[in-house]
Structure formats: structure tokens, C-alpha cells
Enzyme design. Structure first.
Site, PDB file in Angstrom:
ATOM      1  N   GLU A   1      52.953  -4.438  16.999  1.00 31.10           N
ATOM      2  CA  GLU A   1      52.838  -6.010  16.439  1.00 31.10           C
ATOM      3  C   GLU A   1      53.576  -6.034  15.345  1.00 31.10           C
ATOM      4  OE1 GLU A   1      48.489  -6.348  16.246  1.00 31.10           O
ATOM      5  OE2 GLU A   1      48.397  -7.503  18.093  1.00 31.10           O
TER       6      GLU A   1
HETATM    7  C1  BMA Z   1      45.525  -5.872  18.575  1.00 28.04           C
HETATM    8  C2  BMA Z   1      45.748  -4.389  19.021  1.00 28.04           C
HETATM    9  C3  BMA Z   1      44.915  -3.586  18.145  1.00 28.04           C
HETATM   10  C4  BMA Z   1      43.602  -4.285  18.103  1.00 28.04           C
HETATM   11  C5  BMA Z   1      43.302  -5.180  19.008  1.00 28.04           C
HETATM   12  C6  BMA Z   1      41.955  -5.759  18.710  1.00 28.04           C
HETATM   13  O1  BMA Z   1      45.826  -6.244  17.475  1.00 28.04           O
HETATM   14  O2  BMA Z   1      47.099  -4.221  18.691  1.00 28.04           O
HETATM   15  O3  BMA Z   1      45.593  -3.445  16.980  1.00 28.04           O
HETATM   16  O4  BMA Z   1      42.802  -3.252  18.132  1.00 28.04           O
HETATM   17  O5  BMA Z   1      44.283  -6.229  19.026  1.00 28.04           O
HETATM   18  O6  BMA Z   1      41.925  -6.364  17.668  1.00 28.04           O
END
Ligand code: BMA
Length: 942
Positions: free
Chosen positions: A502
Site C-alpha cells: 500500500e
Molecule cells: C491492509 C493490509 C494490512 C492490514 C489489513 C487489515 O491494510 O495491507 O496492512 O493488516 O489491511 O487492516
């Protein structure tokens, strides 16, 4: 044959080889087998003297003021050694995540003495090689400083020849002092020259500033696990002694690709295969050394021409004139693996043999423009693709995201990963995303993925943040990337190198939007790390694996292998009416969970999810009976959604996450209201899991159907495959391997051909039924859909015949709202398909069956009847048999505490008058009579 001789290196290696020999031997028709083992510690590569420092010394661990000294292991981590010696309990138990926080704020020393003298001959070169030190280590040998480390993801090699030669100790001492990582991270963050970004650009979980250091980020906390920040020698270490022309392998790259292939460009399947081998070694290579390569059952060793030697790396390539069998992922064909041996030779002598198991496949991330032809023939929205192609075939990537298997890596066993990956395999998954941050996975994990056919989308360990662009950090990152890219490249399961989690869609965007005047600076920093540091390392070392700068992106505008800039990222540079890239969804407003308009449509959905409780059996591993209550402080202490963002004790941090689960159950299911506290807790655990599974199934149905829609979606990876500990998380598989309702539900909706109901609530209440197929050929079938009342009485029934195209979906029925039975609360639509088709790479036709159902009102409001479910164990067929007297949604067979394995199905709709028979994955013991069964009806007693 009278003997098989095996040489092996590490304990892991020995174990693997013994397994391989055993598999081989068991294919022979032997009357008697005599096993003799000669364990040679020392020379494992040629005549090189190699001491495993873990095994050659007795280790001690002590803290900074010496108040704690105990026996240590190597590899290990401090928490594990303290636990092993009874100084602490399991760090996962109760609120130990807080009680033991002092451990990570202290410095720890591992000290050992080699039991045997080490060779001090003046012609011997000695190197200490550490496969992984976590993280800030100061190393001393024979009382003399060796060096320092500051990256847990790298292998470190130190030349200790002089120290060894002058060492006067009879039992030479080795000491490794580990500094407290959270303290170091804070110290770096507070330096005047340290780079900073707008608030909340970098996601700080329980402890801050992890992105300034090269340590597993979730060690400082994440939203599905506690912060333990362990330290210690988490991987093995060796003392390697070479003389004359003795060589020792330190890493090797094997790259298998189609001639002319380059990363991120479409491979030409008509070209011959090339095998490129590049070995890093210790020792003096003779001038005219040769590199030979052979592959068992394919071709005998041949001498490579045009071999290059650079520093301590020898590289050569070979174009194959034979067509090997291809390696295919799970569900798409067989996983053919080949054993490769590369040898460095001189004067007819073999100086070094390097063995790797590999496979022949191309895996390509297609981010090309959608062609006019694709727009016309498939109605695909123009823009760019974002999907994978295996051996030239686009496929729908069904799977999930993976997090680290444990907060303490040294206790992760091969058996555990095998069980987990087998669960993914039988769960119809094809691809797993190795989320950062996390760590780069050990080789044995890739090996298991190779065997099970699971593609591993792998990532550089950077997550949810901007990263320093100092020379120091970039050099450190480059070393880490170089080592890991080369280390795992031979595995056919390796599917991608992504720059991190991300980084673009969240962190960079956040920074740019928060301080617009610095937008171009932030973009340049992102590109410095991703496009100027990591991309060249991938492109230089591998031609077989594609790169993408971040997990979720809109892809590139252009790429160019010949000149700079190599990659121009698209960012938000969009043309109206076009579609690009991949997507994510997290929406915790559960009133909207089944409203498709919140589901992002894109070419690939690589993250989506909602959390649920683990089962009561798993909770029992870490909580005492009095804490088995939905809102007990101990349950809260294990809920990291949302993380506390401060290292202190916080027993209310779980409130928001618990509240979301409570509301989700309240919105869609009967509220558990059992008088007995424990029963009520178990019912809540089950109810949150049912909501979770139904939300994921709804999304997966939509994303899969989109393979036949204008967006042409070709992937769905839900968040998350498995748990790191016992807590409420997004996982489908609990910490000890127990399947949640989600994993069964995902297995079903990931079947190759599925039928599913679609009601676009934002538009109307009409129901559409679609069939979606992952097969690579058109398939034909028929469907029956039946309206029942909840007692199981038929209201009406229809049948239809259909055809469904390759990797496509087709609408098979439209049911207008007026045709839904009047008493909506007392009706359920069941659907069943039988399809004839062929699996990819298998010629014989096969019948695929799938069932599904839909209820026009939520199960909270439905007029469910008491199904009075019964369960029996049939010891002849070794099956559990369940039957009911009314329609029972989400029928759940509950395994007793501690039982390992899974049923052939679970969490299903049970119809009255049907004996549903279920097999079990493992041997069935005396526990068979303790399996209980329940369904949604049993949640509420009112
Ligand atoms: C996204 C993932 C993780 C996280 C998940 C749940 O942001 O990339 O970083 O654990 O959601 O929140």
C-alpha cells in the site's frame, strides 16, 4: 543397489534429504531395508570445514545488567529461550504481550564457546556467515570485534581469518550482543538529520518508528497481532574455513526463462528455455575454473560457455534444446519439479556442487494496454490490464494474503507450513500474497509452495509508509533485495516482486494530499526507493519475474529496459472511461456489507476483508475460563484492530473492533443469548465467523463473476489466510491450523465452476443467477433452482441449461422481485449446477457440481425452524453423517479442543431428509463422539 549416499548441510537440509531418500526407497520393492547413518559434522561442500555455530557451542543468553542468564539456543530469539527455560510463560498467553514488553527494551547477549578448537593454519581463510541476525548485533570472536549488523533480512558474512589465526582461547568464544530495536528506532527517529513525513503517512502500530530500521515491521505491532519486537540469532550461523581452491556457496541464483525474455515483458512461448546460473562463493577460484550444469531426467551436465566471474560470483547460461514438462499452479496442471546441479570444476576436479530444485514456467504480470480486439471481442473496458499469465495463459488468481506464521520465526516448523499450505491447496487457492512487512520467506516455505502449486506473490519488506532515502538506508535495502531476489528465484512458485504494501495507494497519496507543496518531493522519494533502487535489482538479477512498485497501483504509463527512465508510473493519470490497476476494500460499516456498490470493480482485487473471533477452542489456549467472555479485558488484549499506537497497557483498545463484530452480527444474524457464559461466548465466536464468511463469499462471487464483465477481473486475494496468534482477526485459519467458517466458505466459492445469486440492492430486489468458470475451455451444464420454505417444503422449482465460456461468467436466470415468494421471511432459494468440462491441462472431461443459496431477508429476520440436527459417526466409512428436520443454514460441525484436521465440508446449508456425509482429513480418534453440531437456529434460545 546396495547403498545410497547422501551429503547434506544444515539440519533442515539433512531432514529434506532423508525425506527424499525415503520417498525414493518406498517406491522400491524391498524386502528389507538396513539404514546406517554416518553423521559428518564439518566438511559439507567439498573439503571445506564448516562449523554450525549453533551446534558447535553451548549458548547462553543474558540481559544487559546480568540479572538474567540462561541457556540459549541458536537459532533462536530471546523470548523463546526465556520460555524454554521457564523464566517466562508463553508470550501469547493472557496479557503477556504487555507483561513481557520489558524484554524488547533490554539488550541481550548470546555467548558461546566452540567446543572444539578451530583450524588456525595460516593458509586457512575463515568467515563467519550469519543467515539472519535480528537485528542490531555487535559480534565478537575470541574477544575481538568482528562487525555489526543492522538488517534482519540480510545474510552477513565477515572475514575473521586474522582473528582466528591469533586466537589464544582453547575454546574460542563467540559473543553476539543485540541492542533493543525499539530503542534504536527511536534514537534514529530523533536524530536532527532524520527525514519525516506528514502525520499518519507512516502507520505506527504499538511501537513507533519501525520504518527507520530494517526489521520485520509487525514486530512493532500490527492490527492482527501483538508487538513483541523479539531479538536474537533467528537463523543459523556458520564458521566457514577454506584453503587453497576450496569453495563454499553463500547464495545462488537460478533463473529459468524463455530465450529473449525480460522482466515485465510478455515471454514468447515459442522460444527455447534458458537456464541461467549464478553462484556466490567464498574461497579462491582458480583462473580457468569451469561451470557445469545438469538437470536430472533432462540432460547430463554440460560445460557452460561464456562464463563470467565478477567479485565472488560466477555466472553462466545455457539454452536448452529439449522441452521439459511445465510446472503449473494448483488446479491448472501438475507441479513438475526438476533437480538441477551446477558444479564449479577445475582440472577435472569438482570444487563445488550447488543443488536446486526448480521448475519450468513463465509467470507474467500483464499490465499492458487492453487491445481493441479485446475491447470488441470481450467487451473489456479500455485502459490497462492487471493480471497474471502462467505459461502464456491468463487465469483467475484465487487466493488470499499471508502474514507471518508466528511472531517468533524460529518456532515455525515445516509441518506447520505444510499443513497451512495444504489447507490453501485443498481450499482451491492458486495464489498467496506474501504481504510485507513481514519478512522474506525461508526457502523451505517456497519449497512447499513449489510442491503444492501455490504461486507466491512476494514483496520487498516495506509497508504503509514512506522510507528514508539516505545512502545508508538505500545501501542496506539494496543488499537485502539483492540477497533475497537471488536466493528464492529458482522456485517456480515465485510469482512477482512487489515493492511493498500500500505504499502508493495509501502512504504516498496521503503525504502528497496532506502537504501538497511537497508532493513532487514525496513522489521523488518514493521513486528513489522503488524505481531507482529496487527495480534495477530485480531487472538485473531475474528475467523471469515481473516487478511492480507497490501492492496496489494503477500500473505504468511506459517501461523501457534499454534507457532511463525505466519505468514511468501512472499514478492518477487517468483517461475518462478507462480502467487500470488493482483494488482493495475495507469497509467496517456492516450495514453495507452486501451492497455491491461498495465493492470496487477493477482488474484484480488483492485485499478485502472483515475480522472475526477465533473459536473458543483456540481462545482456551491463551485465556482462563473466566476470561471467556466476548468483552473481557483479556479478549480485548488480543484485539489489535485498532492498534493502540502506544506501547503502554491498554485493555480497551479492542472496543472498536469488538463493536464492529457485534454490530455485524446484530445486523445480519440472531444475537446469541445463551444463559451459560461459555456457551454464549462460543456462540458469539461462531456468529462473527459466519458474518465474516458470508461477507467474503459475497465479494468473491462478485469479483469472480467480473471475469466475464467489462472490467475483466482476474484475481481475488482476500485478507487474510492465517493467524499469527490467538485473537480476533481477518484470518480464515486459526493459529493452530483450525479452519474458521471462512476457510470452508472460501473453499466452496473458489470451486472451479460456481453458481451464485446476485442482488444489486442499490438498484432492485431482482435476483440474477450466474455461473462462473475458471476452466480454460467452454463448459456445458444444467441448473436447478428451487424455492423452499424454512421447513424444507418446496414452493416452486425451475431448471435451465447453459454454456459458460473459458474464464468467464454467464447469466443463467433472472428472477424478478414479483416472483419471490410472498412470505419472504419464510423462503430460501437453493440452486445447484452440474457442469461438464475439462480442467486446464487435463484432457478427460469431468463433472463439476456446485450448490448455493439465497434468502430474501437476513437470517436475523428469517422465520427459521428448529432443524433438530443430528450427528452420527459411521466408523465403517469413517464419515460423519448429519441430518436435520428443517433447513439449517451454516450447519457447523465443531471439533473438540486440540484436534488437528478439517472436514470435507462445513458451514453448509443442510436440507431436511438428506444424510450429509463428511470425511475428515486426518485419522479419526476417540474424539469422534465429541464432535458437536449447530446452525444459525441455535444461536438464540428465544
Ligand atoms: C491492509 C493490509 C494490512 C492490514 C489489513 C487489515 O491494510 O495491507 O496492512 O493488516 O489491511 O487492516
Amino acid at each position: 543397489m546396495d547403498g545410497i549416499y547422501v551429503t547434506a548441510g544444515s539440519a533442515e537440509d539433512i531432514k529434506n534429504k532423508i525425506e527424499a531418500v525415503w520417498n525414493y526407497v518406498s517406491t522400491m520393492n524391498l524386502k528389507q531395508l538396513v539404514l546406517t547413518a554416518g553423521l559428518v559434522i564439518g566438511p559439507v561442500q567439498g573439503a571445506v570445514n564448516v562449523l554450525d555455530v549453533g551446534k558447535s557451542a553451548d549458548w547462553q543468553v543474558s540481559n544487559s545488567n546480568g540479572s538474567i542468564t540462561t541457556k540459549g539456543s541458536f537459532p533462536s530469539q530471546v523470548h523463546l529461550d526465556l520460555m524454554e527455560n521457564g523464566l517466562i510463560e508463553d508470550p501469547y498467553y493472557g496479557d503477556n504481550v504487555y507483561n513481557y514488553r520489558w524484554i524488547c527494551y533490554d539488550d541481550w547477549k548470546y555467548s558461546g564457546r566452540f567446543r572444539e578448537p578451530i583450524d588456525k593454519d595460516k593458509n586457512v581463510k575463515s568467515h563467519l556467515m550469519f543467515k539472519g541476525l535480528d537485528t542490531f548485533a555487535n559480534i565478537t570472536l575470541c574477544g575481538r570485534h568482528v562487525g555489526n549488523t543492522e538488517n534482519m533480512f540480510r545474510q552477513y558474512i565477515f572475514d575473521v581469518s586474522d582473528i582466528v589465526k591469533s586466537c589464544n582461547e582453547d575454546e574460542p568464544s563467540l559473543e553476539i550482543e543485540f541492542a533493543a530495536a525499539p530503542v534504536v528506532a527511536n534514537e534514529i527517529a530523533n536524530r536532527p538529520e532524520t527525514q519525516h513525513w506528514p502525520e499518519d503517512t507512516n502507520v505506527n502500530m504499538e511501537m513507533e518508528n519501525v520504518f527507520y530500521i530494517r526489521k520485520e515491521q509487525n514486530d512493532f505491532g500490527w492490527d492482527w497481532g501483538g508487538a513483541f519486537a523479539p531479538s536474537g540469532p533467528w537463523k543459523p550461523g556458520y564458521l566457514v574455513q577454506t584453503k587453497d581452491h576450496e569453495l563454499y556457496e553463500t547464495n545462488a541464483l537460478v533463473d529459468v526463462y524463455r530465450k529473449g525474455q525480460l522482466s515485465n515483458l510478455r515471454p514468447d512461448q515459442g522460444q527455447p528455455w534458458v537456464v541461467n546460473v549464478s553462484i556466490e562463493f567464498l574461497g579462491d577460484l582458480p583462473k580457468d575454473a569451469e561451470l557445469h550444469v545438469g538437470i536430472d531426467n533432462l540432460f547430463d551436465p554440460v560445460k557452460l560457455e561464456g562464463v563470467q566471474v565478477e567479485d565472488q560470483i560466477i555466472t553462466g547460461a545455457l539454452v536448452l534444446n529439449c522441452e521439459p514438462e511445465l510446472w503449473w499452479p494448483n488446479q491448472l496442471g501438475e507441479q513438475k519439479l526438476y533437480n538441477l546441479t551446477a558444479s564449479i570444476k577445475h582440472d577435472g576436479d569438482t570444487l563445488l556442487d550447488v543443488h536446486r530444485q526448480t521448475g519450468f514456467r513463465t509467470i507474467y504480470l500483464n499490465m499492458e494496454e487492453v487491445t481493441k480486439e479485446e475491447q470488441e471481442s470481450q467487451g473489456t473496458i479500455p485502459g490497462t490490464h492487471w493480471h497474471f499469465e502462467i505459461n502464456g495463459h491468463p487465469f483467475f488468481a484465487k487466493g488470499s494474503n499471508m502474514i507471518p506464521f508466528d511472531s517468533f520465526w524460529p518456532r515455525v516448523t515445516r509441518e506447520r507450513v505444510e499443513y497451512l499450505f495444504e489447507s490453501a491447496r485443498v481450499g482451491n487457492q492458486v495464489m498467496l500474497r506474501v504481504w510485507s512487512s513481514g519478512t522474506y520467506l525461508p526457502d523451505f516455505v517456497y519449497e512447499i509452495a513449489d510442491q503444492k502449486g501455490l504461486l507466491l506473490w512476494s514483496e520487498f519488506q516495506l509497508s504503509d509508509g514512506m522510507y528514508p532515502t539516505t545512502d545508508e538506508l538505500l545501501d542496506n535495502l539494496s543488499e537485502e533485495a539483492h540477497y533475497n531476489v537471488r536466493r528464492v528465484n529458482h522456485h517456480p512458485s515465485l510469482a512477482l516482486w512487489s515493492g511493498g504494501n500500500e505504499l502508493e495507494s495509501l502512504s504516498l497519496r496521503h503525504a502528497m494530499e496532506t502537504v501538497p507543496k511537497n508532493a513532487s518531493l514525496y513522489q521523488a522519494q518514493f521513486e528513489k526507493v522503488q524505481l531507482e533502487t529496487l527495480l534495477p535489482i530485480v531487472w538485473k538479477n531475474t528475467r523471469s519475474i515481473s516487478f511492480t512498485p507497490a501492492s496496489t497501483t494503477n500500473g505504468y504509463l511506459s517501461i523501457n529496459h534499454k534507457s532511463s527512465p525505466h519505468w514511468v508510473e501512472r499514478y492518477d493519470n487517468a483517461t475518462e472511461g478507462e480502467m487500470y490497476g488493482n483494488t482493495e476494500l475495507y469497509n467496517y460499516d456492516s450495514t453495507q456489507s452486501f451492497n455491491y456498490s461498495i465493492y470496487p470493480l477493477g482488474r484484480f482485487n488483492n485485499e478485502f476483508g472483515y475480522h472475526s473471533m477465533p473459536s473458543i477452542h483456540t481462545w482456551r489456549q491463551v485465556l482462563n475460563e473466566s476470561s471467556l467472555e466476548f468483552n473481557s479485558s483479556m479478549v480485548h488484549a488480543h484485539n489489535r484492530h485498532y492498534p493502540p499506537r502506544q506501547p503502554e497497557r491498554n485493555y480497551t483498545l479492542g472496543l472498536k473492533g469488538m463493536g464492529e463484530m457485534t454490530m455485524a452480527v446484530g445486523n445480519w444474524l440472531p444475537t446469541p443469548d445463551k444463559d451459560d457464559q461459555i456457551e454464549n461466548f462460543a456462540a458469539w465466536c461462531y456468529a462473527t465467523q459466519v458474518f465474516q464468511a458470508s461477507f467474503y463469499r459475497s465479494q468473491i462471487s462478485v469479483y469472480r463473476r467480473s471475469s466475464g464483465m467489462p472490467e475483466r477481473t482476474l484475481g481475488s486475494l482476500y485478507w487474510q489466510l492465517e493467524d499469527i496468534w490467538q485473537g480476533p482477526t481477518w484470518a480464515g485459519i486459526e493459529y493452530d491450523g483450525r479452519w474458521k467458517v471462512l476457510h470452508y466458505g472460501a473453499k466452496d466459492i473458489y470451486e472451479p465452476v460456481i453458481v451464485a445469486p446476485y442482488v444489486n440492492v442499490s438498484e432492485s430486489k431482482d435476483i440474477d443467477l450466474y455461473v462462473t468458470s475458471d476452466l480454460w475451455d467452454e463448459a456445458k451444464g444444467n441448473a436447478t433452482y428451487v424455492w423452499l420454505d424454512w421447513s424444507g417444503k418446496e414452493i416452486s422449482s425451475s431448471t435451465v441449461e447453459f454454456q459458460v465460456g473459458a474464464v468467464n461468467s454467464t447469466k443463467i436466470a433472472h428472477i424478478p422481485e414479483k416472483d419471490i415468494p410472498k412470505d419472504k421471511k419464510n423462503s430460501v432459494l437453493t440452486m445447484e449446477i452440474e457442469v461438464t468440462g475439462t480442467r486446464p491441462n487435463i484432457k478427460e472431461k469431468q463433472t463439476f457440481r456446485h450448490t448455493n443459496y439465497y434468502h430474501p431477508v437476513s437470517l436475523r429476520d428469517a422465520k427459521l425452524k428448529d432443524p433438530k440436527i443430528e450427528i452420527k459417526y459411521d466408523s465403517h466409512s469413517k464419515e460423519f453423517v448429519v441430518s436435520s428436520q428443517a433447513v439449517a443454514p451454516w450447519t457447523w460441525l465443531d471439533l473438540p479442543d486440540g484436534v488437528h484436521g478439517h472436514f470435507s465440508d462445513n458451514g453448509f446449508l443442510l436440507l431436511p431428509g438428506v444424510d450429509k456425509r463428511l470425511s475428515f482429513s486426518h485419522n479419526i480418534g476417540g474424539w469422534s463422539s465429541n464432535v458437536t453440531v449447530m446452525s444459525i437456529y441455535d444461536l438464540s434460545t428465544k
